[in-house]
Scaffold this motif. Structure first.
Motif, PDB file in Angstrom:
ATOM      1  N   ILE A   1       3.639  -7.200  -1.121  1.00 43.75           N
ATOM      2  CA  ILE A   1       2.610  -6.626  -0.251  1.00 43.75           C
ATOM      3  C   ILE A   1       2.144  -5.285  -0.805  1.00 43.75           C
ATOM      4  CG2 ILE A   1       2.102  -5.791   2.090  1.00 43.75           C
ATOM      5  CD1 ILE A   1       2.644  -8.848   1.835  1.00 43.75           C
TER       6      ILE A   1
ATOM      7  N   VAL B   1       1.673  -9.725   8.304  1.00 43.64           N
ATOM      8  CA  VAL B   1       2.462  -9.866   7.083  1.00 43.64           C
ATOM      9  C   VAL B   1       3.500 -10.958   7.308  1.00 43.64           C
ATOM     10  CG1 VAL B   1       4.047  -8.699   5.503  1.00 43.64           C
ATOM     11  CG2 VAL B   1       2.145  -7.417   6.525  1.00 43.64           C
TER      12      VAL B   1
ATOM     13  N   THR C   1       6.808 -13.061   6.647  1.00 45.67           N
ATOM     14  CA  THR C   1       8.147 -12.741   6.154  1.00 45.67           C
ATOM     15  C   THR C   1       9.066 -13.941   6.367  1.00 45.67           C
ATOM     16  OG1 THR C   1      10.001 -11.184   6.323  1.00 45.67           O
ATOM     17  CG2 THR C   1       8.813 -11.657   8.349  1.00 45.67           C
TER      18      THR C   1
ATOM     19  N   ILE D   1       0.870  -3.365  12.340  1.00 47.12           N
ATOM     20  CA  ILE D   1       1.358  -4.317  11.343  1.00 47.12           C
ATOM     21  C   ILE D   1       2.239  -5.321  12.090  1.00 47.12           C
ATOM     22  CG2 ILE D   1       2.622  -4.668   9.204  1.00 47.12           C
ATOM     23  CD1 ILE D   1       1.999  -1.737   8.536  1.00 47.12           C
TER      24      ILE D   1
ATOM     25  N   PHE E   1       4.662  -8.300  11.648  1.00 44.77           N
ATOM     26  CA  PHE E   1       5.522  -9.041  10.735  1.00 44.77           C
ATOM     27  C   PHE E   1       5.835 -10.364  11.405  1.00 44.77           C
ATOM     28  CE2 PHE E   1       6.199  -4.584   9.680  1.00 44.77           C
ATOM     29  CZ  PHE E   1       6.038  -4.600   8.303  1.00 44.77           C
TER      30      PHE E   1
END
Length: 121
Positions: free
Chosen positions: A50, A69, A71, A113, A115
């Motif tokens: 990233i 994001v 994961t 953000i 995750f």
């Protein structure tokens, strides 16, 4: 051919940005740029695959963006963040109706953000 995407997030305070992204989220500082010493900062940070650019330049972007994001293990990331004892955030993990496990953190400038880990059944 398209090769990837690098989001640019707005920041207002270099020290707060580094505390959040480098110390708390464990990104690394790749480089910094200023046209002159008293000009706004533009920098690149990264963690694993990233890459994010952070900018103090008012024309680059608007605060309040959201990044998702992916994961492999959101619980492990949650544990790591919890152990860091960052004063300004204590995110939780939630399971969503769309079959993911997610943890949202908000930076000091209003950018989120998310995750996310896909839950396979």
């Amino acid at each position: 051919m398209l090769k990837g995407i690098v989001p640019i997030l707005r920041m207002f305070d270099e020290n707060k940005a580094k505390e959040f992204y480098l110390d708390y989220l464990d990104f690394q500082l790749d480089w910094e740029h200023r046209f002159e010493p008293d000009m706004p900062l533009y920098m690149q940070i990264s963690r694993d695959t990233i890459i994010i650019h952070l900018s103090e330049h008012h024309g680059d972007c608007t605060p309040g963006a959201a990044l998702r994001v992916e994961t492999d293990d959101v619980q492990a990331l949650h544990q790591q963040l919890h152990l860091s004892k960052y004063t300004y955030a204590r995110p939780g993990v939630e399971e969503t109706p769309w079959h993911s496990r997610e943890m949202t953190v908000t930076d000091p400038f209003g950018n989120r953000i998310i995750f996310a880990q896909t839950i396979t059944e």
